[in-house]
Design an enzyme around this catalytic site. Structure first.
Site, PDB file in Angstrom:
ATOM      1  N   SER A 111      -1.950   9.852  -2.276  1.00  0.00           N
ATOM      2  CA  SER A 111      -0.889  10.820  -2.558  1.00  0.00           C
ATOM      3  C   SER A 111       0.020  11.148  -1.379  1.00  0.00           C
ATOM      4  O   SER A 111       1.027  11.827  -1.569  1.00  0.00           O
ATOM      5  CB  SER A 111      -1.491  12.127  -3.097  1.00  0.00           C
ATOM      6  OG  SER A 111      -1.576  12.068  -4.497  1.00  0.00           O
ATOM      7  N   LYS A 154       3.697  10.555  -1.801  1.00  0.00           N
ATOM      8  CA  LYS A 154       4.654  11.540  -2.326  1.00  0.00           C
ATOM      9  C   LYS A 154       5.626  12.018  -1.258  1.00  0.00           C
ATOM     10  O   LYS A 154       6.696  12.538  -1.586  1.00  0.00           O
ATOM     11  CB  LYS A 154       3.895  12.716  -2.948  1.00  0.00           C
ATOM     12  CG  LYS A 154       3.112  12.345  -4.220  1.00  0.00           C
ATOM     13  CD  LYS A 154       2.365  13.538  -4.777  1.00  0.00           C
ATOM     14  CE  LYS A 154       1.762  13.244  -6.152  1.00  0.00           C
ATOM     15  NZ  LYS A 154       0.533  12.450  -6.090  1.00  0.00           N
ATOM     16  N   SER A 188      -0.020  18.274  -5.873  1.00  0.00           N
ATOM     17  CA  SER A 188      -0.044  16.810  -5.937  1.00  0.00           C
ATOM     18  C   SER A 188       0.087  16.303  -7.366  1.00  0.00           C
ATOM     19  O   SER A 188      -0.571  15.341  -7.764  1.00  0.00           O
ATOM     20  CB  SER A 188      -1.338  16.266  -5.301  1.00  0.00           C
ATOM     21  OG  SER A 188      -1.167  14.923  -4.904  1.00  0.00           O
TER      22      SER A 188
END
Length: 383
Positions: free
Chosen positions: A70, A73, A127
């Site tokens: 993640s 991102k 997230s």
């Protein structure tokens, strides 16, 4: 979407491995000559850098390929924050919600109407993978999500992150998706240069509005980056986890007028979580002299403005030479005398890390020949 197998990393590119300075082209530890030994961490690669000067204070395998989870991102944020009006109200689609079952989500609903700012908060605090899909689609132009991912790769190239390739906007695993600790530092620097990102990343709690037409109540979300509450001077960051990537982390803090960022990949949680390993490396970084460096973070567009010299391309990307052909610039790390290992213990530790990397690459290659494998869903790190 069905689970797809990973791919082995690309072959090493000498030019890409020299970005930021020749000393960074190592699979082991690189620290300034007079520095103290960095703390032991389980991450297979990491970098500590100065967000303002761009100096790289130290690292381990800075240009080794790894899987982002993640922290991907952050590349989405660097790409789409300048493109999307935070006050615009948009509708979430069924396609936005097409994420791996059980993976991290903020709780957006199909047909729900949300301000883009709310979706950013869902992305950076919790997230949310559906938030990533929505933002990539909205910023991707006529090609939607595919256009958003393409824009992410174009932004990585512009920033100088030549070892980064996005396949999914969320960081959920996809074949051919890689990054490096150095590239993540470049991406994080671009994010923290944006005031909106700094505000979102430092937000502790936020409210997701009700959707009366869909009979959905409002609810609160909190930031899953524990560095904010546990580390004095913390200004934000991002956690990540998949079974393939293991724990990944980016965190930044300010102390004594310095802003440092730490990026780490491939960490295991034994005695310390990813953010705690990041905190230990930040402490080490703040303890180093202000002029300490082993390299630098290149500026956006710099690599595209620099033509390779005759006889080879690697030195054109090595950040310590004046790219106009002059003497090394201020803050340049020495090409000789840089410590690439500190004592026998750290040398042995580097061998362990290299062995882990080889095992990961072998496992990835095996999955390509045997077909899809199941993996753990992405989860907030504190889970």
């Amino acid at each position: 979407p069905s689970t797809r197998p990973p791919q082995p990393p690309p072959a090493p590119d000498p030019a890409a491995r020299a970005v930021g300075g020749a000393a960074l082209d190592t699979a082991g530890l690189v620290v300034p000559p007079a520095s103290t030994a960095p703390p032991p961490v389980t991450a297979t690669s990491w970098v500590v850098a100065d967000l303002d000067s761009g100096a790289v204070l130290g690292g381990c395998g800075p240009h080794e390929y790894a899987v982002p989870a993640s922290v991907q991102k952050l590349l989405l944020a660097a790409t789409m924050l300048p493109r999307l009006d935070p006050n615009r109200e948009v509708t979430v689609t069924a396609g936005d919600l097409a994420v791996e079952p059980g993976s991290s989500a903020v709780g957006l609903v199909e047909g729900g109407r949300y301000r883009i700012e709310t979706i950013w908060l869902g992305l950076l605090l919790r997230s949310g993978n559906e938030a990533a899909n929505a933002l990539a689609r909205l910023g991707g132009g006529p090609d939607g999500l595919a256009g958003g991912v393409r824009a992410m790769n174009e932004e990585a190239h512009r920033l100088g992150a030549r070892q980064t390739h996005a396949v999914t906007p969320s960081g959920l695993d996809g074949p051919g998706q890689f990054t490096s600790a150095y590239d993540l530092a470049l991406i994080a620097r671009a994010c923290f240069a944006n005031p909106a990102f700094r505000r979102y990343a430092a937000t502790r709690t936020a409210q997701i509005p009700a959707q009366p037409a869909l009979r959905k109540k409002a609810f609160a979300i909190s930031n899953d980056n524990m560095l904010l509450d546990q580390y004095p001077g913390a200004i934000g960051g991002k956690t990540g986890f998949t079974d393939l990537a293991r724990h990944t982390y980016v965190g930044a803090a300010e102390r004594g007028g310095r802003r440092l960022v730490v990026t780490l990949l491939g960490a295991e949680v034994t005695s310390q979580r990813g953010w705690q390993q990041g905190a230990a490396l930040l402490d080490w970084g703040f303890a180093q002299p202000r002029d300490a460096s082993v390299g630098r973070l290149v500026e956006p567009g710099e690599l595209d403005r620099t033509a390779p010299p005759a006889g080879g391309g690697a030195s054109a990307l090595a950040g310590h030479a004046d790219l106009r052909g002059g003497a090394p610039g201020p803050g340049a790390a020495p090409s000789a005398g840089v410590t690439v290992a500190v004592g026998a213990v750290l040398t042995a530790g580097g061998a362990v890390l290299l062995a882990r990397r080889r095992r990961h690459a072998a496992a990835a290659a095996a999955t390509m020949s045997t077909g899809p494998v199941l993996r753990e869903p992405e989860i907030p790190e504190q889970d």
